[in-house]
Motif scaffolding. Structure first.
Motif, PDB file in Angstrom:
ATOM      1  N   GLU A 169       4.697 -25.747  14.535  1.00 14.02           N
ATOM      2  CA  GLU A 169       3.627 -25.133  13.743  1.00 14.02           C
ATOM      3  C   GLU A 169       3.458 -25.857  12.413  1.00 14.02           C
ATOM      4  N   ARG A 175      -0.291 -21.713  12.386  1.00  9.75           N
ATOM      5  CA  ARG A 175       0.726 -20.771  12.831  1.00  9.75           C
ATOM      6  C   ARG A 175       0.583 -20.353  14.291  1.00  9.75           C
ATOM      7  N   GLU A 215       5.908 -22.035  22.167  1.00  6.64           N
ATOM      8  CA  GLU A 215       4.522 -22.233  21.759  1.00  6.64           C
ATOM      9  C   GLU A 215       3.669 -22.494  22.992  1.00  6.64           C
ATOM     10  N   ILE A 219      -1.662 -25.910  19.787  1.00  5.31           N
ATOM     11  CA  ILE A 219      -1.324 -25.262  18.523  1.00  5.31           C
ATOM     12  C   ILE A 219      -2.396 -25.673  17.524  1.00  5.31           C
TER      13      ILE A 219
END
Length: 354
Positions: A169, A175, A215, A219
């Protein structure tokens, strides 16, 4: 004039890359730690590019000379100032072409050391894309947990203690959620993400494993490399649990308290909420959310979003994993990072490849 390779640049602490492209080019894609000393401003670059298309190379070159000539003392002075810090400047442009050659020539004539990066930024990018899969440790330790369980804080604490952590991130400047850009500015593009990932992997070279947060493939504006996604198949998985009260408290501290006094904040939250409402397909809940935002009751906004939006989505995503999870208490007084440390040696032995 001397040329060095990307490997030589990366392999030495002596060199500092100096990007002579325009500011917008440097912002779009740059070598981590590089300094931008542009030959042309963004407007000048655009003007010369148009002239090249309309009137040809010679006209563009002549205009470039007119633009650069008055700047030369300042440009060369900036290089000299860098050299006086003890670093050795290495000039580069996009592909080691006209701009870097011109600057290197001016440096040579002025009596300064003249070193150029062979192939420019393009050679750097080609190199790191080849290296990333080979630098990535074979074993992964993946930290899972619902939104607000403090996974990023855990990563930061573990990295501060010297563990091989990849904070994706941070590398994406995002985030990883619809609210992920609040307070961070624009997320980084793919080129910047790849460069930062390479830099961190190079720092971790030789580590038998790496630790990362779970994740999704994308992203923000960046996408994880396939080699990293492949590591999830036989990774060691830890799941951090935390109470709803503690999660609301953490999210308030990170997303709300630093910004809620600023004029743009409520409208941006409302804009994000309305995008989520379309996915919720629950009119009474959508109205409740909007009223909470308009009344600036952000703890209630967060609670509703966690229970009715983020938790169900995260639970669904967990179905992709067949591995057994090591459970971690995220509200424990000693701290989740310390509890994870207790499990890491066991995980190393169980992982075998670590």
């Amino acid at each position: 004039m001397k040329d060095i390779t990307v490997e030589e640049l990366i392999g030495s602490n002596e060199f500092i890359p100096v990007d002579v492209r325009s500011p917008i080019e440097h912002k779009e894609a740059s070598i981590p730690g590089s300094v931008n000393i542009p030959l042309f401003s963004d407007e000048e670059r655009r003007e010369i590019g148009i002239l090249y298309k309309k009137s040809g190379e010679m006209a563009a070159r002549w205009r470039a000379m007119e633009v650069v000539s008055p700047k030369l003392p300042d440009i060369l002075g900036q290089f000299r100032n860098l050299a006086e810090t003890g670093a050795t400047p290495v000039v580069h442009c996009w592909r080691g072409g006209m701009r870097s050659k011109a600057v290197a020539t001016f440096l040579e004539y002025s009596g300064c050391e003249s070193i150029r990066l062979s192939g420019g930024y393009r050679a750097f990018r080609e190199y790191i894309l080849e290296e990333i899969p080979m630098l990535l440790p074979k074993k992964a330790v993946i930290i899972h947990g619902m939104t607000g369980t403090g996974k990023t804080d855990i990563l930061h604490e573990l990295q501060a203690k010297g563990y091989p952590v990849l904070d994706l991130e941070q590398m994406a400047n995002h985030r990883g959620s619809l609210f992920g850009m609040i307070g961070t500015g624009d997320g980084y593009n793919q080129k910047t993400f790849d460069a930062l990932l390479f830099k961190r992997l190079n720092e971790m070279k030789g580590a038998p494993y790496f630790i990362m947060e779970a994740e999704s493939k994308r992203i923000g504006r960046a996408v994880q490399p396939d080699s990293m996604l492949d590591r999830k198949k036989d990774a060691i998985h830890l799941f951090v649990h935390s109470s709803i009260e503690k999660r609301v408290e953490r999210i308030m501290a990170e997303y709300v308290i630093p910004y809620q006094g600023q004029g743009w904040f409520r409208e941006e939250v409302l804009d994000k909420i309305r995008k989520i409402e379309k996915r919720l397909k629950n009119v009474p809940l959508a109205e409740e959310l909007e009223q909470a935002v308009l009344g600036e009751n952000y703890p209630e906004v967060i609670r509703i979003l966690l229970i009715h939006y983020y938790d169900p989505r995260y639970t669904h995503a967990l179905g992709e994993y067949e591995a057994k999870f090591i459970e971690i208490d995220g509200d424990h007084d000693s701290g989740a990072a310390s509890l994870i440390e207790e499990h890491l040696p066991k995980a190393v032995r169980a992982g075998k490849a670590m």
